[in-house]
Design an enzyme around this catalytic site. Structure first.
Site, PDB file in Angstrom:
ATOM      1  N   GLU A 184       0.341  -9.666  -3.002  1.00 38.56           N
ATOM      2  CA  GLU A 184      -1.025 -10.083  -3.384  1.00 38.56           C
ATOM      3  C   GLU A 184      -1.269  -9.830  -4.872  1.00 38.56           C
ATOM      4  O   GLU A 184      -1.904 -10.628  -5.561  1.00 38.56           O
ATOM      5  CB  GLU A 184      -2.053  -9.331  -2.532  1.00 38.56           C
ATOM      6  CG  GLU A 184      -2.020  -9.782  -1.070  1.00 38.56           C
ATOM      7  CD  GLU A 184      -3.030  -9.037  -0.214  1.00 38.56           C
ATOM      8  OE1 GLU A 184      -2.874  -7.804  -0.077  1.00 38.56           O
ATOM      9  OE2 GLU A 184      -3.963  -9.666   0.301  1.00 38.56           O
ATOM     10  N   ALA A 191       0.840  -1.202   0.000  1.00 32.94           N
ATOM     11  CA  ALA A 191       0.000   0.000   0.000  1.00 32.94           C
ATOM     12  C   ALA A 191       0.877   1.256   0.000  1.00 32.94           C
ATOM     13  O   ALA A 191       2.001   1.228   0.480  1.00 32.94           O
ATOM     14  CB  ALA A 191      -0.884  -0.001   1.238  1.00 32.94           C
ATOM     15  N   GLY A 213       0.377  -5.792  -0.232  1.00 28.01           N
ATOM     16  CA  GLY A 213      -0.404  -5.705  -1.463  1.00 28.01           C
ATOM     17  C   GLY A 213       0.443  -6.017  -2.692  1.00 28.01           C
ATOM     18  O   GLY A 213      -0.082  -6.514  -3.698  1.00 28.01           O
ATOM     19  N   GLU A 273       1.191  -7.551   6.952  1.00 26.50           N
ATOM     20  CA  GLU A 273       0.039  -6.795   7.474  1.00 26.50           C
ATOM     21  C   GLU A 273      -0.207  -6.994   8.956  1.00 26.50           C
ATOM     22  O   GLU A 273      -0.661  -6.074   9.646  1.00 26.50           O
ATOM     23  CB  GLU A 273      -1.228  -7.166   6.691  1.00 26.50           C
ATOM     24  CG  GLU A 273      -1.303  -6.586   5.290  1.00 26.50           C
ATOM     25  CD  GLU A 273      -0.535  -7.372   4.238  1.00 26.50           C
ATOM     26  OE1 GLU A 273       0.242  -8.292   4.595  1.00 26.50           O
ATOM     27  OE2 GLU A 273      -0.703  -7.076   3.042  1.00 26.50           O
TER      28      GLU A 273
END
Ligand code: NAD
Length: 695
Positions: A106, A62, A103, A126
């Site tokens: 991901e 992020a 992210g 996270e």
């Protein structure tokens, strides 16, 4: 710069992220990926697609600059982008160098295939922010590397090198270098050989045998998580990857992600993350301020602090000239440093060679002449102004122009110390915490005349020696010790009111402090506070009114080092044992003050001790001693064992609500004989009245 560069090589489209410094997946990059993907999918000349951040870094996850702003959740969000990858009718290959974290990983998991450089780090950190991966990580990673390995990675948040995943579905090809070229070749092959579009979502995980593992994971993670919600939520999400259809697993993961976002624990963790990024910035010192080179450091005093301070520099390869007042003290100090390193070697943390290299960087000396060419000197001599004066006058006489002169003083006035030199602009405080080679906190004390480039250099140096640096203005005790004095006074007053040291310690330890104030006092030594209180009374020209702690010191009970303090200690043991002598002394003290002891609740203990911290911190902010509230939190978290999951005293006060804090303080201040510092600080009152928080 466009957030995504689209180039082609033959039939392969290469989408390269361009969002420095870490290719954070902010709104512009997410939208950029989707539009470039759509163009590549629509182009009949393109048969396969490579997604990459180039040869240095895939994506750090992020974009933290968008945290807490509407952009962070504006569509397309990350799950939207990943769904588009899932739906792509041409093979998409991730080319991973540097980091693919959070992210970023991901996103890579949403591709059909992955090629990674062997030293790239892959991870889902996270949980460290009190969250779980919210864009499919908990559903896709188990399908790529198996439930057990994925669970360990997600619950620990620890990243691993790509090489460790060779042979798994997570990394289809591990390369030494040139990952983009390798991924393009892979993509071309995928197109010509018509390789299947392998979606992780289509893999069905076997449930046989995993039940027992998941049950074991629940029990062990629950025990280790100490009440934190995120680690257990990670386990449940991974369990869903086995027990639920993929889309249902995704839906549950997303719901759990938003639920965790709203927990105080995650707010605290994200607050600390942002606080650490903000702490190195001073409003009036531009980030491009030229730094003074620090290639050689001098340390004065090889005692408790000087030895630890020296090790910080040796650990990063900076040579240290270490000065003492006698050969004997010098040898004692060197022996301690050597012993510390030998212990690290014994625990396998350093090799014998590394120990030798570090020790070889020390030049022991008894003469100030050895400081002629050092770039920075830090003194850690006795805490007496006359000793500091003699040291700084000698430094002023021998050090080269531009050398930075620092004091590790805990309380003394840096402006006065600077006044002992002809170069106050080069003087500042570098306040380390004990043990200085271990504790992360460094208070950088800015004198009235300290030059901006000296501040910038100190902040950069703090980073280099891996400290959390917080800037403080000059006041008695700076940020941390000034606050802890109030905390200690609140705890002492509770003893007089009717609580025992054991009750107070236990209540604050249950709140989450690593150690209650009395066990901590016994560990640090009660004589330091005693001397400080006597000094303060003398400076204020008032008679010293002994506290219970002072009465203990008068009996020679300085804490663990004398075998007794607030508690008693068996020889060579550290267990704090309740002591009838203390109970009797406290009873006598109460009687002398005419106090009838009352019952004190654990809740009151926490309120008084923590709100005393908050109130003093508000004054510290008001006076401009701290630059921002989050700096205060970092001081308390890293120097004084404040519970990390509460984000520091100011973050905690925000959670409680400043209105409630002020109301409680008013109550304490209105009691007969109350300390006047219980009066709520004007800043705190103002924020509470306006319904605001510490920003
Ligand atoms: P210490 O007594 O362990 O060490 C002081 C050392 O300085 C001794 O080895 C002594 O021989 C040497 N020394 C004294 N005068 C000297 C001189 N004129 N020239 C050269 N060497 C001299 O003390 P310490 O605990 O290391 O504290 C040092 C400083 O650090 C103090 O200002 C103290 O307030 C500060 N400090 C201490 C702590 C702590 O927890 N101990 C934490 C932060 C800051």
């Amino acid at each position: 710069m466009h957030p995504v560069a689209l180039t082609t090589q033959g039939q392969v489209a290469v989408l390269t992220f361009q969002n420095p410094p870490v290719n954070g997946l902010g709104h512009a990059l997410r939208a950029g990926i989707l539009s470039a993907l759509d163009r590549a999918l629509a182009d009949p000349a393109i048969a396969a697609i490579v997604l990459t951040g180039g040869e240095s870094l895939f994506s750090g996850g992020a974009d933290v600059r968008e945290f807490g702003t509407p952009k962070s959740s504006m569509s397309p969000n990350l799950p939207d982008v990943i769904r588009a990858l899932d739906d792509a009718h041409k093979p998409v290959i991730a080319a991973i160098a540097g980091h693919a974290l959070g992210g970023g990983l991901e996103l890579a998991l949403g591709c059909h295939y992955r090629v990674a450089r062997k030293d790239a780090t892959l991870g889902l950190p996270e949980v460290k922010l009190g969250l779980l991966p919210g864009a499919g990580g908990t559903q896709r990673l188990p399908r790529a590397i198996g439930v057990e390995a994925a669970l360990n990675m997600i619950v620990s948040g620890a990243p691993q090198k790509a090489a460790a995943f060779a042979g798994t579905t997570l990394v289809d090809e591990v390369v030494e270098a040139d990952v983009v070229a390798a991924a393009i070749a892979f993509a071309a092959r995928a197109a010509t050989e018509r390789m299947p579009l392998r979606r992780l979502r289509d893999i069905k995980l076997p449930s046989a045998g995993t039940d027992a593992f998941l049950q074991f994971a629940r029990t062990s993670v629950k025990a280790a998580a100490k009440g934190l919600p995120a680690p257990l939520a990670c386990v449940e999400a991974v369990a869903d990857s086995v027990t639920q259809p993929f889309d249902e697993g995704l839906r549950r993961e997303r719901a759990a992600f938003f639920a965790l976002m709203n927990t105080p624990e995650s707010r605290a963790a994200r607050h600390v993350f942002a606080a650490e990024r903000a702490a190195g910035k001073l409003p009036d010192v531009p980030s491009d301020t030229p730094l003074r080179p620090i290639q050689r450091v001098g340390v004065i005093g090889a005692g408790t602090m000087g030895g630890g301070i020296t090790m910080n520099f040796l650990n990063v390869g900076i040579p240290v000239v270490l000065l003492e007042s006698s050969q004997e003290a010098l040898e004692r100090g060197l022996a301690t440093i050597r012993r510390n390193y030998d212990n690290s070697a014994r625990r396998g943390k350093l090799t014998a060679d590394q120990v030798a290299q570090r020790l070889a960087l020390i030049s022991p000396t008894l003469s100030y002449d050895a400081f002629k060419d050092v770039d920075l000197v830090i003194e850690a001599v006795f805490e007496q102004m006359d000793v500091k004066e003699s040291v700084f006058r000698q430094l002023d006489a021998v050090c080269k122009p531009g050398a930075i002169l620092a004091s590790n003083t805990s309380y003394l006035d840096i402006n006065r110390i600077a006044g002992f030199t002809s170069r106050p602009q080069d003087v500042l405080g570098l306040h380390f915490f004990s043990p200085a080679n271990v504790m992360r906190l460094l208070e950088i004390v800015r004198g009235e005349q300290t030059a901006k480039d000296v501040m910038a250099t100190a902040l950069a140096l703090g980073k280099k020696i891996r400290k959390v640096s917080v800037v403080s203005g000059v006041c008695d005790g700076f940020i941390g010790n000034r606050m802890v004095a109030r905390y200690g006074a609140a705890a002492n007053a509770l003893i007089v009111a009717g609580a025992s040291p054991q009750q107070i310690d236990k209540a604050l330890e249950r709140f989450g402090f690593a150690m209650g104030p009395f066990r901590m006092g016994d560990l640090a030594g009660l004589d330091i506070g005693w001397a400080t209180r006597k000094r303060r009374a003398a400076e204020a020209g008032v008679p010293h009114e002994p506290t219970v702690a002072d009465k203990l010191c008068e009996l020679g009970r300085f804490g663990q080092k004398t075998g007794a303090g607030w508690y008693r200690y068996e020889p060579s043991a550290r267990d704090a044992l309740p002591d009838p002598v203390v109970e009797q002394l406290v009873n006598e003290y109460r009687a002398a003050k005419g106090v009838t002891p009352r019952k004190v609740s654990d809740e009151e203990v926490v309120q008084r001790c923590v709100f005393a911290l908050v109130n003093e911190a508000a004054r510290i902010l008001e006076e401009g001693i701290a630059v921002r509230a989050s700096d205060v939190d970092l001081v308390y978290l890293n120097g004084y064992g404040f519970p990390a999951h509460r984000g520091g005293p100011m973050c905690y006060a925000n959670e409680v609500g400043l209105f409630n804090v002020v109301r409680a303080l008013r109550g304490f201040a209105s009691e007969p004989g109350a300390f006047d510092w219980w009066q709520p600080a004007p800043l705190l009152r103002k924020l509470a009245e306006e319904g605001q928080r510490f920003a």
